[in-house]
Design a protein around this motif. Structure first.
Motif, PDB file in Angstrom:
ATOM      1  N   ALA A  22       0.854  -1.187   0.000  1.00  0.00           N
ATOM      2  CA  ALA A  22       0.000   0.000   0.000  1.00  0.00           C
ATOM      3  C   ALA A  22       0.885   1.229   0.000  1.00  0.00           C
ATOM      4  CB  ALA A  22      -0.913   0.004   1.227  1.00  0.00           C
ATOM      5  N   VAL A  23       0.549   2.194  -0.840  1.00  0.00           N
ATOM      6  CA  VAL A  23       1.294   3.449  -0.900  1.00  0.00           C
ATOM      7  C   VAL A  23       0.368   4.574  -0.472  1.00  0.00           C
ATOM      8  CG1 VAL A  23       2.582   5.058  -2.341  1.00  0.00           C
ATOM      9  CG2 VAL A  23       2.793   2.586  -2.733  1.00  0.00           C
ATOM     10  N   ASP A  24       0.761   5.251   0.596  1.00  0.00           N
ATOM     11  CA  ASP A  24       0.002   6.385   1.127  1.00  0.00           C
ATOM     12  C   ASP A  24       0.897   7.610   1.062  1.00  0.00           C
ATOM     13  OD1 ASP A  24      -1.668   8.140   2.405  1.00  0.00           O
ATOM     14  OD2 ASP A  24      -1.497   7.212   4.381  1.00  0.00           O
ATOM     15  N   VAL A  27       4.911   7.247   1.380  1.00  0.00           N
ATOM     16  CA  VAL A  27       5.324   6.083   2.169  1.00  0.00           C
ATOM     17  C   VAL A  27       4.672   4.817   1.624  1.00  0.00           C
ATOM     18  CG1 VAL A  27       5.310   5.006   4.450  1.00  0.00           C
ATOM     19  CG2 VAL A  27       5.675   7.479   4.238  1.00  0.00           C
ATOM     20  N   ALA A  28       5.486   3.809   1.338  1.00  0.00           N
ATOM     21  CA  ALA A  28       4.990   2.497   0.928  1.00  0.00           C
ATOM     22  C   ALA A  28       5.050   1.545   2.113  1.00  0.00           C
ATOM     23  CB  ALA A  28       5.823   1.936  -0.226  1.00  0.00           C
ATOM     24  N   THR A  29       3.983   0.780   2.319  1.00  0.00           N
ATOM     25  CA  THR A  29       3.953  -0.223   3.396  1.00  0.00           C
ATOM     26  C   THR A  29       3.875  -1.612   2.784  1.00  0.00           C
ATOM     27  OG1 THR A  29       2.863   1.301   4.931  1.00  0.00           O
ATOM     28  CG2 THR A  29       2.742  -1.048   5.439  1.00  0.00           C
ATOM     29  N   VAL A  30       4.839  -2.446   3.114  1.00  0.00           N
ATOM     30  CA  VAL A  30       4.881  -3.844   2.685  1.00  0.00           C
ATOM     31  C   VAL A  30       4.429  -4.700   3.861  1.00  0.00           C
ATOM     32  CG1 VAL A  30       6.369  -5.740   1.937  1.00  0.00           C
ATOM     33  CG2 VAL A  30       6.766  -3.415   1.063  1.00  0.00           C
ATOM     34  N   THR A  31       3.390  -5.507   3.651  1.00  0.00           N
ATOM     35  CA  THR A  31       2.860  -6.354   4.719  1.00  0.00           C
ATOM     36  C   THR A  31       2.971  -7.814   4.321  1.00  0.00           C
ATOM     37  OG1 THR A  31       1.268  -4.622   5.330  1.00  0.00           O
ATOM     38  CG2 THR A  31       0.881  -6.847   6.199  1.00  0.00           C
ATOM     39  N   LEU A  32       3.753  -8.574   5.050  1.00  0.00           N
ATOM     40  CA  LEU A  32       3.801 -10.022   4.870  1.00  0.00           C
ATOM     41  C   LEU A  32       2.486 -10.579   5.396  1.00  0.00           C
ATOM     42  CD1 LEU A  32       7.469 -10.574   6.099  1.00  0.00           C
ATOM     43  CD2 LEU A  32       6.646 -10.144   3.769  1.00  0.00           C
TER      44      LEU A  32
END
Length: 277
Positions: A22-24, A27-32
């Protein structure tokens, strides 16, 4: 397994097959995201993560990255039945192909210019501990359990750069203990030893990591990328060589518009608004 995925740029438009992205804003968030198994890695997720961080080297819109896990755990490492068992059937060439590919994930994380903030709760073991280690900053919880447990499965602790990177975070003696024994650090111990930058409540750790990443993304991002690069490069330098390299790096940063913006803001007694150029 070694073939490169095609990562769509901009990264915000990329839909991963093996984790969430997800890119907000910047900032990009990578969730395993395999919470039923504590988010283990597979051949495919290793490779796709490697390719994402490689693509981030060329991504201008994303200025910071958060890595986390779903369901109250960070990552339990390589999946026992999807990685460890199949590796028993490989020859030396096949095993080396795998270990080089996993190492390439760490290389890609260290080479991407964006600061990476790991939000760590619950289990953070094996390759999961390596992903946290390879991040630039780590926010953990009291409930986190960080274990470099390679010797527990008959392997050396020298996995994916652990013998090079971990001693620089926690010190040689503490790294030796963790890599020889495979025991887990508690969250409090990980903070005290410097592995975690700070602790947060489990329900706040991701928000705190995103807030930190947001602050970095709003900062002088060209300079942040230079800091990350020099922190990495100077591992192999003597002090005199490092001072000269930093003189060159800083002179480059002094030519940026952000440097002038900082002066103009100081002169006007206001907060600078950095733009990363």
């Amino acid at each position: 397994m070694s073939d490169r995925f095609t990562i769509t740029l901009p990264v915000a438009e990329y839909a991963p097959a093996h984790f969430r992205l997800a890119v907000d804003g910047k900032v990009a968030t990578v969730t395993l995201d395999r919470p039923e198994r504590k988010n283990p890695l597979t051949f495919e997720s290793y490779a796709e993560l490697r390719d994402l961080f490689h693509a981030l080297r060329h991504e201008e819109a994303v200025k910071a990255v958060v890595v986390t896990g779903a369901g109250g755990n960070f990552c339990s490492g390589g999946d026992v039945f999807e990685i460890i068992q199949p590796l028993l059937e490989r020859d030396m060439a096949g095993l080396l192909d795998f270990t080089r590919m996993t190492g390439d994930l760490v290389k890609a994380m260290r080479a991407c210019p964006q600061p990476i903030v790991a939000a760590v709760d619950g289990v953070c073991a094996g390759a999961g501990a390596i992903v946290a280690m390879a991040s630039d900053l780590r926010i953990g919880t009291q409930d986190a359990k960080v274990a470099f447990l390679f010797n527990r499965v008959g392997l050396a602790g020298c996995d994916m750069g652990a013998c090079a990177i971990l001693p620089r975070i926690v010190g040689q003696g503490r790294a030796s203990e963790l890599l020889y024994t495979g025991r887990a650090m508690t969250g409090e111990e990980a903070e005290r030893w410097g592995f975690f930058n700070r602790l947060a409540a489990p329900d706040a750790v991701l928000d705190e990591a995103r807030a930190l990443a947001g602050d970095l993304a709003d900062g002088p991002t060209f300079a942040n990328a230079m800091t990350k690069r020099m922190l990495h490069m100077e591992w192999d330098m003597g002090v005199d060589q490092a001072i000269e390299a930093e003189a060159l790096a800083q002179s480059v940063c002094m030519q940026t518009e952000d440097y002038r913006r900082a002066f103009d803001a100081f002169a006007a007694k206001r907060r600078p608004a950095f733009e990363g150029n």
